[in-house]
Scaffold this active site. Structure first.
Site, PDB file in Angstrom:
ATOM      1  CG  HIS A 105      -0.449   0.264   2.503  1.00  0.00           C
ATOM      2  ND1 HIS A 105      -0.145  -0.724   3.411  1.00  0.00           N
ATOM      3  CD2 HIS A 105      -0.139   1.419   3.130  1.00  0.00           C
ATOM      4  CE1 HIS A 105       0.314  -0.191   4.523  1.00  0.00           C
ATOM      5  NE2 HIS A 105       0.330   1.113   4.378  1.00  0.00           N
ATOM      6  CG  ASP A 138       0.026  -4.094   2.628  1.00  0.00           C
ATOM      7  OD1 ASP A 138      -0.009  -3.592   1.494  1.00  0.00           O
ATOM      8  OD2 ASP A 138       0.151  -3.417   3.668  1.00  0.00           O
ATOM      9  CB  SER A 222       3.079   1.543   6.261  1.00  0.00           C
ATOM     10  OG  SER A 222       1.915   1.747   7.003  1.00  0.00           O
TER      11      SER A 222
END
Length: 373
Positions: A105, A138, A222
């Site tokens: 992402h 992810d 992230s």
């Protein structure tokens, strides 16, 4: 440490002149003092309870990078202008020759008109090439070309992760620059079906096996590293839990375990993608923790509720079938079945033991490849 203590005991052994005895006692006292200091450091190191996390940070922080996306039409000296950068996050250098991992992402907005930038801790910037990604977990794999070996994260596959372990989260929250937070591992084995939107994770039955931590993981963290007090790679920070109104759920953050990251990395390097088996059924767990629930004497397993008419299981499995085992391995629940089937290569036969209309039966299904989306 033991050599120091033995030497001290030898020096304390009585005998000789008083002066010689005094000298031995003095030297022994000094050596014992050194031994105590050394043993203290040794014990703290073994227990993972150092006085400072500087050692762990010095071993790992240089392998954590900033990842950003910018338009190819923006000059290099304007990389960090707010209007030029469309996404910003973190990444981890997995090899000295330039392999970098991050969350999918983080780079999902990149296209042919974009540059994926990787910035080292010392400010050096590289343009990265996307090797492959896996939306389901992810994870994305990048590569940068460097004329010199890059610092890589420390990987110890023999080190187990335990509930209560102290961990450090290293990343680039809110594009402030590298920041380090700490906490403990609050839970392991949390299941997830993937990121549903930026920095929000869907904690439902899925193929992800997540680490939960109370180490703060904010927007921009992230793709960064979760490491232990030895500076070893524990997992990749991926998201925090948020509710439908975007209110932060403090102290509930998630990371993808190192073992799963390494497995996905290996698959992408080998095949360019992750290949998973697909069965084409919908099912429910038989076992219910709230009551004594059995079907035909089976208290653990799953019952099929529907079949994909175009899936590989059509004609072999039927709604109402109770799946007892797959390839001889007992099926505990739906998650367990998903893992067993996903690990099967497309085109291979999978053997099922089932209960159909109250009677034992068996069948074989040739699994197909699961759609990556």
């Amino acid at each position: 440490m033991w050599a120091v203590m033995v030497t001290a005991l030898f020096l304390c052994y009585p005998g000789g002149s008083p002066v010689n005895g005094w000298f031995k006692s003095t030297v022994a006292g000094v050596i014992i003092g050194i031994g105590i200091v050394l043993s203290r450091d040794y014990i703290f190191a073994e227990r993972g309870e150092p006085d400072s996390f500087f050692f762990a940070i010095s071993r790992s922080a240089s392998a954590v990078v900033n990842i950003f996306i910018k338009s190819r039409h923006v000059p290099d000296d304007e990389v960090y202008g707010a209007s030029e950068v469309s996404s910003s996050g973190s990444g981890i250098i997995m090899s000295s020759d330039g392999l970098v991992i991050t969350n999918y992402h983080v780079i999902m907005q990149a296209d042919e008109n974009s540059i994926i930038g990787v910035q080292l801790r010392d400010g050096t910037v590289f343009e990265a090439r996307l090797i492959g990604y896996d939306k389901r977990t992810d994870i994305a794999v990048l590569h940068v070309n460097s004329s010199y070996p890059l610092p890589q994260i420390i990987i110890n596959e023999n080190r187990e992760t335990h509930l209560g372990d102290v961990v450090l989260a290293i990343g680039n929250p809110y594009n402030l620059g590298q920041t380090i937070t700490h906490g403990i591992i609050s839970a392991v084995g949390r299941r997830g079906s993937g990121i549903t939107r930026l920095n929000r994770i869907d904690i439902t039955d899925g193929i992800q096996d997540l680490i939960q931590t109370d180490a703060p993981i904010n927007s921009g963290n992230s793709g960064g590293a979760l490491v232990n007090t030895r500076g070893e790679f524990v997992g990749m920070s991926t998201a925090t839990m948020s509710d439908s109104k975007d209110a932060k759920a403090y102290g509930i953050s998630f990371a993808i375990p190192a073992s799963q990251v390494l497995s996905i990395l290996s698959e992408i390097l080998k095949n360019g993608r992750v290949i998973r088996g697909y069965l084409g059924i919908a099912a429910e767990n038989i076992y219910d923790d709230t009551r004594d629930n059995t079907i035909n004497g089976i208290s653990r397993g799953i019952i099929i509720t529907s079949i994909d008419p175009n899936g590989p299981a059509r004609g072999e499995l039927k709604p109402g079938d109770v799946i007892v085992s797959v390839n001889g391995k007992k099926v505990r629940d739906m998650q367990n079945l998903m893992d067993l089937v996903a690990d099967s290569s497309a085109g291979t036969k999978v053997f099922f033991e089932i209960i159909r209309n109250g009677r034992p039966a068996s069948c074989e299904v040739v699994v197909s490849e699961q759609n990556a989306d």
